[in-house]
Scaffold this motif. Structure first.
Motif, short mmCIF file in Angstrom:
data_model
loop_
_atom_site.label_atom_id
_atom_site.label_comp_id
_atom_site.label_asym_id
_atom_site.label_seq_id
_atom_site.Cartn_x
_atom_site.Cartn_y
_atom_site.Cartn_z
N ALA A 96 -49.76 -24.16 -43.27
CA ALA A 96 -49.23 -25.50 -43.00
C ALA A 96 -49.42 -26.48 -44.15
O ALA A 96 -48.80 -27.55 -44.17
CB ALA A 96 -49.89 -26.07 -41.74
N GLY A 97 -50.27 -26.15 -45.11
CA GLY A 97 -50.48 -27.04 -46.24
C GLY A 97 -51.25 -28.30 -45.89
O GLY A 97 -51.08 -29.34 -46.53
N ILE A 98 -52.10 -28.23 -44.88
CA ILE A 98 -52.93 -29.35 -44.45
C ILE A 98 -54.22 -28.76 -43.90
O ILE A 98 -54.24 -27.60 -43.46
CB ILE A 98 -52.21 -30.20 -43.37
N SER A 99 -55.30 -29.52 -43.94
CA SER A 99 -56.56 -29.01 -43.41
C SER A 99 -56.47 -28.82 -41.90
O SER A 99 -56.19 -29.76 -41.16
CB SER A 99 -57.69 -29.99 -43.73
N VAL A 100 -56.67 -27.58 -41.45
CA VAL A 100 -56.65 -27.23 -40.03
C VAL A 100 -58.03 -26.69 -39.67
O VAL A 100 -58.51 -25.73 -40.28
CB VAL A 100 -55.56 -26.19 -39.71
N ILE A 101 -58.66 -27.29 -38.69
CA ILE A 101 -60.06 -27.03 -38.36
C ILE A 101 -60.16 -26.42 -36.98
O ILE A 101 -59.67 -27.01 -36.01
CB ILE A 101 -60.86 -28.35 -38.42
N ASP A 102 -60.78 -25.23 -36.87
CA ASP A 102 -60.92 -24.62 -35.55
C ASP A 102 -62.32 -24.80 -34.96
O ASP A 102 -62.57 -24.42 -33.82
CB ASP A 102 -60.54 -23.14 -35.56
N GLY A 103 -63.24 -25.37 -35.73
CA GLY A 103 -64.55 -25.75 -35.20
C GLY A 103 -65.63 -24.70 -35.28
O GLY A 103 -66.81 -25.01 -35.13
N ILE A 104 -65.27 -23.44 -35.54
CA ILE A 104 -66.27 -22.38 -35.53
C ILE A 104 -67.14 -22.43 -36.77
O ILE A 104 -68.37 -22.59 -36.70
CB ILE A 104 -65.59 -21.00 -35.40
N GLU A 105 -66.52 -22.30 -37.93
CA GLU A 105 -67.29 -22.34 -39.17
C GLU A 105 -68.01 -23.67 -39.32
O GLU A 105 -69.16 -23.73 -39.79
CB GLU A 105 -66.36 -22.09 -40.36
N GLU A 106 -67.34 -24.74 -38.90
CA GLU A 106 -67.94 -26.08 -39.01
C GLU A 106 -69.20 -26.20 -38.15
O GLU A 106 -70.21 -26.75 -38.59
CB GLU A 106 -66.90 -27.14 -38.60
N SER A 107 -69.14 -25.69 -36.93
CA SER A 107 -70.31 -25.74 -36.04
C SER A 107 -71.46 -24.89 -36.58
O SER A 107 -72.62 -25.28 -36.50
CB SER A 107 -69.93 -25.27 -34.64
N VAL A 108 -71.11 -23.72 -37.10
CA VAL A 108 -72.15 -22.85 -37.67
C VAL A 108 -72.82 -23.53 -38.85
O VAL A 108 -74.06 -23.53 -38.98
CB VAL A 108 -71.55 -21.49 -38.08
N LEU A 109 -72.03 -24.14 -39.73
CA LEU A 109 -72.59 -24.82 -40.90
C LEU A 109 -73.52 -25.96 -40.49
O LEU A 109 -74.61 -26.12 -41.04
CB LEU A 109 -71.47 -25.35 -41.79
N LEU A 110 -73.09 -26.76 -39.51
CA LEU A 110 -73.93 -27.89 -39.08
C LEU A 110 -75.19 -27.40 -38.37
O LEU A 110 -76.27 -27.99 -38.54
CB LEU A 110 -73.13 -28.81 -38.17
N THR A 111 -75.07 -26.34 -37.59
CA THR A 111 -76.25 -25.81 -36.90
C THR A 111 -77.25 -25.26 -37.90
O THR A 111 -78.47 -25.50 -37.78
CB THR A 111 -75.83 -24.70 -35.90
N LYS A 112 -76.77 -24.54 -38.90
CA LYS A 112 -77.66 -24.05 -39.96
C LYS A 112 -78.33 -25.21 -40.68
O LYS A 112 -79.54 -25.17 -40.95
CB LYS A 112 -76.86 -23.21 -40.96
N MET A 113 -77.55 -26.23 -41.01
CA MET A 113 -78.10 -27.38 -41.72
C MET A 113 -79.20 -28.06 -40.91
O MET A 113 -80.27 -28.37 -41.43
CB MET A 113 -76.99 -28.38 -42.03
N LEU A 114 -78.93 -28.28 -39.62
CA LEU A 114 -79.92 -28.94 -38.77
C LEU A 114 -81.18 -28.09 -38.62
O LEU A 114 -82.30 -28.61 -38.60
CB LEU A 114 -79.32 -29.23 -37.39
N THR A 115 -80.99 -26.79 -38.52
CA THR A 115 -82.14 -25.89 -38.39
C THR A 115 -82.99 -25.91 -39.65
O THR A 115 -84.23 -26.01 -39.59
CB THR A 115 -81.66 -24.46 -38.09
N GLU A 116 -82.34 -25.83 -40.80
CA GLU A 116 -83.07 -25.83 -42.06
C GLU A 116 -83.70 -27.19 -42.36
O GLU A 116 -84.78 -27.28 -42.93
CB GLU A 116 -82.13 -25.41 -43.19
N TYR A 117 -83.00 -28.24 -41.93
CA TYR A 117 -83.50 -29.60 -42.13
C TYR A 117 -84.65 -29.93 -41.19
O TYR A 117 -85.49 -30.78 -41.46
CB TYR A 117 -82.34 -30.58 -41.92
N GLY A 118 -84.66 -29.25 -40.04
CA GLY A 118 -85.70 -29.51 -39.05
C GLY A 118 -85.34 -30.63 -38.11
O GLY A 118 -86.20 -31.19 -37.43
N GLY A 119 -84.04 -30.97 -38.04
CA GLY A 119 -83.60 -32.05 -37.17
C GLY A 119 -82.90 -31.54 -35.94
O GLY A 119 -82.82 -30.34 -35.69
N GLY A 120 -82.36 -32.46 -35.15
CA GLY A 120 -81.58 -32.10 -33.98
C GLY A 120 -82.39 -31.61 -32.81
O GLY A 120 -81.87 -30.98 -31.90
N LYS A 121 -83.69 -31.88 -32.81
CA LYS A 121 -84.53 -31.37 -31.73
C LYS A 121 -84.62 -32.37 -30.59
O LYS A 121 -84.25 -33.52 -30.71
CB LYS A 121 -85.91 -31.01 -32.28
N SER A 122 -85.16 -31.90 -29.48
CA SER A 122 -85.24 -32.70 -28.27
C SER A 122 -85.91 -34.04 -28.52
O SER A 122 -86.89 -34.14 -29.23
CB SER A 122 -86.02 -31.93 -27.19
#
Length: 223
Positions: free
Chosen positions: A192-218
């Protein structure tokens, strides 16, 4: 690192689609388990469905959290996401919230392509308001299909809606707002020639980042 990708609906077809989508992301350092809830509809398409799924998601995550470093709620309604962040000790992300973060990094406005039809607008409006994105959403376009039927939608069908989002609605990026579209983002971006986001890779990247950063906890102390 071990991440749980939890499909809040009970569809085996959608769960298999999610499983295939994360397969290229698996490495020796990252393992992603894909599971689904059992006592929920095969598609989360109404506020009632979302409420019912939220309870199931929280119960599932409470049972599973000891075995994982992070979790992803694999549905664009993000059912139970905020409650999970109160109750679950590990970082938890959702497909829509993660997608919106990346969409806003790539343009001023984004559109959403969803399964269902215009009658399903209410849950979307609630989610968009929760994220404060009312001014950033250019449009919501629908496939006029069930969640499971959306798995079989052709690239041509989706690309036509992407074209409308871009040319008529002024979108700078497009979010594929249904877990049934998992794994199609990169391919459709090229077509399509435009950024199309399905959310899977994006969610994995953010989850990894939060885990490594030590954030996002209860935010609630549990005894």
């Amino acid at each position: 690192m071990k991440i749980l990708l939890l499909n809040p609906n009970s569809s085996e077809l959608v769960t298999d689609t999610l499983r295939q989508a994360v397969e290229p992301l698996q490495t020796t350092m990252l393992h992603i388990d894909v599971k689904h809830c059992n006592n929920t509809p095969k598609g989360i398409v109404s506020c009632f469905d979302e409420l019912k799924a939220s309870v199931e998601v929280i119960d599932f995550l409470l049972e599973a959290e000891a075995d994982y470093d992070g979790a992803i709620i694999g549905c664009f309604a993000d059912p139970g996401l905020r409650a999970a962040r109160e109750m679950i000790r590990i970082p938890v992300t959702g497909l829509y919230e993660s997608s919106s973060v990346f969409a806003k990094l790539q343009g001023r406005r984004y559109s959403i392509i969803a399964s269902g039809n215009e009658a399903d607008i209410s849950p979307w409006i609630g989610s968009i308001r929760d994220l404060g994105d009312m001014e950033q959403v250019a449009s919501i376009r629908y496939m006029n299909s069930t969640v499971e039927d959306a798995v079989h939608a052709s690239d041509d069908e989706i690309c036509e809606l992407i074209r409308i989002c871009r040319k008529e609605d002024g979108a700078d990026a497009v979010i594929l707002g249904c877990a049934a579209f998992a794994g199609r983002g990169r391919r459709l971006s090229e077509l399509a020639g435009i950024s199309v986001i399905d959310g899977i890779e994006e969610s994995v990247l953010l989850t990894k980042m939060l885990t490594e950063y030590g954030g996002g906890k209860s935010c609630i102390t549990k005894n």
